[in-house]
Design a protein around this motif. Sequence first.
Motif, short mmCIF file in Angstrom:
data_model
loop_
_atom_site.label_atom_id
_atom_site.label_comp_id
_atom_site.label_asym_id
_atom_site.label_seq_id
_atom_site.Cartn_x
_atom_site.Cartn_y
_atom_site.Cartn_z
N VAL A 199 67.82 -107.45 -14.17
CA VAL A 199 67.24 -106.14 -14.49
C VAL A 199 67.76 -105.72 -15.86
O VAL A 199 68.81 -106.17 -16.31
CB VAL A 199 67.58 -105.07 -13.43
CG1 VAL A 199 67.00 -105.44 -12.08
CG2 VAL A 199 69.10 -104.87 -13.32
N GLN A 200 67.03 -104.84 -16.48
CA GLN A 200 67.44 -104.30 -17.78
C GLN A 200 67.93 -102.86 -17.67
O GLN A 200 68.40 -102.30 -18.65
CB GLN A 200 66.28 -104.39 -18.78
CG GLN A 200 65.88 -105.82 -19.10
CD GLN A 200 67.03 -106.64 -19.65
OE1 GLN A 200 67.73 -106.21 -20.58
NE2 GLN A 200 67.25 -107.81 -19.09
N ARG A 201 67.79 -102.26 -16.49
CA ARG A 201 68.20 -100.89 -16.30
C ARG A 201 69.03 -100.77 -15.04
O ARG A 201 68.79 -101.51 -14.08
CB ARG A 201 66.98 -99.95 -16.23
CG ARG A 201 65.98 -100.33 -15.16
CD ARG A 201 64.79 -99.43 -15.15
NE ARG A 201 64.04 -99.60 -13.89
CZ ARG A 201 63.01 -98.87 -13.53
NH1 ARG A 201 62.58 -97.92 -14.32
NH2 ARG A 201 62.40 -99.07 -12.38
N PRO A 202 70.04 -99.98 -15.03
CA PRO A 202 70.47 -99.04 -16.07
C PRO A 202 71.14 -99.71 -17.27
O PRO A 202 71.42 -99.06 -18.27
CB PRO A 202 71.45 -98.14 -15.33
CG PRO A 202 72.02 -99.01 -14.27
CD PRO A 202 70.88 -99.88 -13.82
N TYR A 203 71.39 -101.03 -17.16
CA TYR A 203 71.90 -101.85 -18.25
C TYR A 203 71.62 -103.29 -17.85
O TYR A 203 71.29 -103.56 -16.67
CB TYR A 203 73.41 -101.62 -18.49
CG TYR A 203 74.25 -101.64 -17.25
CD1 TYR A 203 74.76 -102.85 -16.74
CD2 TYR A 203 74.55 -100.47 -16.56
CE1 TYR A 203 75.52 -102.88 -15.60
CE2 TYR A 203 75.31 -100.49 -15.40
CZ TYR A 203 75.81 -101.70 -14.92
OH TYR A 203 76.56 -101.72 -13.78
N PRO A 204 71.68 -104.25 -18.77
CA PRO A 204 71.34 -105.63 -18.39
C PRO A 204 72.30 -106.19 -17.33
O PRO A 204 73.51 -106.18 -17.50
CB PRO A 204 71.48 -106.40 -19.72
CG PRO A 204 71.29 -105.36 -20.77
CD PRO A 204 71.91 -104.11 -20.22
#
Length: 217
Positions: A199-204
């Motif tokens: 995932v790229q959210r909330p951070y990679p």
Amino acid sequence: MNEKPETGTGLSFDDKNEILEYGVRAFRPRHHKIRELKRTHAASCHGFRLWPSSWLLMDFLNGQGLPKGAHVMELGCGWGLAGIFCAKNRGAEVTSVDIDSEVFPYLRMHTQLNDVEVATMHIGFDDLISKHLKGVDVMIGADICFLDSLADSLERLICRALEEGVQLVAIADPGRTSFERLGRHLVQKMRGEVWDRSVQRPYPIEGRILRIGALLH
């Protein structure tokens, strides 16, 4: 860009010290409310922070079409965000399980923040038996397989859960050796699957998802 926070909690959103993703609002460990809580509740079994695989698990569950009212059990819940996701976004009945009762104040803080209710159970994996598992539809966990002994306990627990009618088991992990061993065993024994997920959210965040079974709609 983060989603706009939902109203109704009575607490203004602090974008420097909070996260809002997948419809779930969470305090970062540096938030003053978390720091205050740590003075009186010292979680001893790694429940002192929000672990990254929780977001991988929420991303996975986001695509599952969880039936409204399903009974979800979150293992090693810690702050309980994956279960909160199920309760808030899917109307699930959630039981949050942890061997460390000191995590439950952090869980309660986040259920209040997200305006949901979950049940809690103070118990270890090996002590979850038939009477606890009856009626559970989905069993989930994030960052809970960090020792070989936990992999062994989880394998036995998952076998008991499937015998009791649990339809879907989903465990998220960065890819620790103990998790990969668990995955290999259950792929062979239970026709499980292990997938890469990021995932790229909330951070990679990168990791792996172990999935066994499927929901019956």
